[in-house]
Design an enzyme around this catalytic site. Sequence first.
Site, mmCIF file in Angstrom:
data_model
loop_
_atom_site.group_PDB
_atom_site.id
_atom_site.type_symbol
_atom_site.label_atom_id
_atom_site.label_comp_id
_atom_site.label_asym_id
_atom_site.label_seq_id
_atom_site.Cartn_x
_atom_site.Cartn_y
_atom_site.Cartn_z
ATOM 1 N N TRP A 1 -2.338 9.304 -5.680
ATOM 2 C CA TRP A 1 -2.301 7.833 -5.685
ATOM 3 C C TRP A 1 -3.686 7.241 -5.879
ATOM 4 O O TRP A 1 -3.872 6.297 -6.646
ATOM 5 C CB TRP A 1 -1.631 7.298 -4.418
ATOM 6 C CG TRP A 1 -0.180 7.662 -4.367
ATOM 7 C CD1 TRP A 1 0.442 8.440 -3.434
ATOM 8 C CD2 TRP A 1 0.846 7.291 -5.312
ATOM 9 N NE1 TRP A 1 1.773 8.578 -3.740
ATOM 10 C CE2 TRP A 1 2.050 7.891 -4.880
ATOM 11 C CE3 TRP A 1 0.860 6.525 -6.481
ATOM 12 C CZ2 TRP A 1 3.263 7.732 -5.564
ATOM 13 C CZ3 TRP A 1 2.069 6.370 -7.173
ATOM 14 C CH2 TRP A 1 3.241 6.978 -6.712
ATOM 15 N N ASP B 1 -5.367 1.297 0.178
ATOM 16 C CA ASP B 1 -3.943 1.384 -0.175
ATOM 17 C C ASP B 1 -3.223 2.008 1.016
ATOM 18 O O ASP B 1 -3.194 3.227 1.172
ATOM 19 C CB ASP B 1 -3.777 2.243 -1.440
ATOM 20 C CG ASP B 1 -2.313 2.509 -1.775
ATOM 21 O OD1 ASP B 1 -1.424 2.022 -1.043
ATOM 22 O OD2 ASP B 1 -2.059 3.216 -2.770
ATOM 23 N N LYS C 1 8.022 2.339 2.260
ATOM 24 C CA LYS C 1 7.797 3.513 3.103
ATOM 25 C C LYS C 1 7.825 3.129 4.588
ATOM 26 O O LYS C 1 8.705 3.549 5.307
ATOM 27 C CB LYS C 1 6.511 4.217 2.707
ATOM 28 C CG LYS C 1 6.748 4.992 1.402
ATOM 29 C CD LYS C 1 5.545 5.247 0.566
ATOM 30 C CE LYS C 1 5.993 5.770 -0.805
ATOM 31 N NZ LYS C 1 4.968 5.620 -1.821
HETATM 32 C C1 LIG Z 1 4.382 5.351 -2.976
HETATM 33 C C2 LIG Z 1 2.946 5.020 -3.113
HETATM 34 C C3 LIG Z 1 2.467 4.215 -4.169
HETATM 35 C C4 LIG Z 1 3.368 3.710 -5.280
HETATM 36 O O1 LIG Z 1 4.030 2.561 -4.899
HETATM 37 P P1 LIG Z 1 4.941 1.748 -5.932
HETATM 38 O O2 LIG Z 1 5.556 0.727 -5.047
HETATM 39 O O3 LIG Z 1 5.921 2.694 -6.530
HETATM 40 O O4 LIG Z 1 4.052 1.151 -6.964
HETATM 41 C C5 LIG Z 1 1.121 3.912 -4.185
HETATM 42 N N1 LIG Z 1 0.282 4.355 -3.242
HETATM 43 C C6 LIG Z 1 0.700 5.128 -2.224
HETATM 44 C C7 LIG Z 1 -0.268 5.593 -1.180
HETATM 45 C C8 LIG Z 1 2.040 5.487 -2.132
HETATM 46 O O5 LIG Z 1 2.464 6.247 -1.110
#
Ligand SMILES: *Cc1c(COP(=O)(O)O)cnc(C)c1O
Length: 373
Positions: A102, A173, A197
Amino acid sequence: MRKNYNFSAGPAILPEEVLLTAQAEMLDWNGTGCSIMELGHRGPEFQAIAAQAEADLRELMSIPDHYRVFFLPGGATAQFAMVPINLLAQNNKADYLVTGLWSKKAQTEAARYGCIHVAAEAFEHEGRLSIPDPSQWSLTKDAAYVHYTPNETIAGLEFQSVPQTGGVPLVADMTSMILSRPVNVNDYGLIYAGAQKNLGQAGITIVIIRDDLIQEPLARTPTLYHYQLHREHQSFYNTPPTYSWYITGLVLAWMKKQGGVAALYEANLRKAKLVYDVLDQFPEFYLPRVERQYRSIMNVTFNLQNADLTEAFFAAAKERGLIHLQGHRVSGGIRASMYNAFPEEGALALATMMTEFAHEYAQSTREARKVAK
Ligand SMILES: *Cc1c(COP(=O)(O)O)cnc(C)c1O
């Protein structure tokens, strides 16, 4: 009551209570005779839901008043672009800590807009993933920001402390760990997280940004990608994903009822420990993917020493209702994602199954050896 434990990495399990509330309110939200997804986003009903969700998030994370909160579409992936577009207009240099897929994606996207420097990269040591010691990072003194991913969801690699950046704004993030442990928002210039999540349903992304970092963005970028615009319109420039916002609001209210972040963190530690303890108890059978000090409390990842048994492992798990334990398609192996909404009984059920599976295997190898002799 549901009969399984869903270890999916995302979209992930939601609290049963939230799903039941959503079900009960599906056809008639609060006496309106309409589903909330059928009501205008500027009407008083949805405005009240939106305001309550923000208030609950602010309370749960103790977000100071000089931070704005946005609820935006586009997922965390849209933030991979929005962050550089909005923060690199005055100074086009930024540092990225690349510790997994990511953060790599975030860095690759940012490189389209500015001079992006990789200040540190995760590495593998004796088969385990690790993060270099901060003394070995090459941070740029006058960068506009430092970006990192506190919990890398795919490998299950988690920072256990906040990177020190010498005053350069830190961008995080937090998609796969937001509200899973206490954080001090003041340590960050910007936090973002896709909801699916730890926070709710896919379709909505939270952005928490220090007010003074909201500036004129790079020229000729899409209007919808300007933080300035979202501050001006309080995330209502166009139609937001109302139903996802509503579900996130229900999850936030549920989190408050659980006792807030401190209580969720305690539970998350207990869940992760149950599974890691089994990995440590059977080192000749299970192979953890990550160096001990960076083990994620959200995504526990491991392989079997004998990879040929992996399918049998999934089958044994499924028989007990332990589902979606398959690792990410790029890494394979086994991954147990246990976000806030994941129940402790599920972690215990997995730990028990893993212990029995390891014993059973040890016995069958002993017998096979005897036969061979
Ligand atoms: C799942 C995830 C993403 C991607 O998220 P989207 O909503 O599909 O764009 C980005 N960063 C992390 C750390 C993730 O776990």
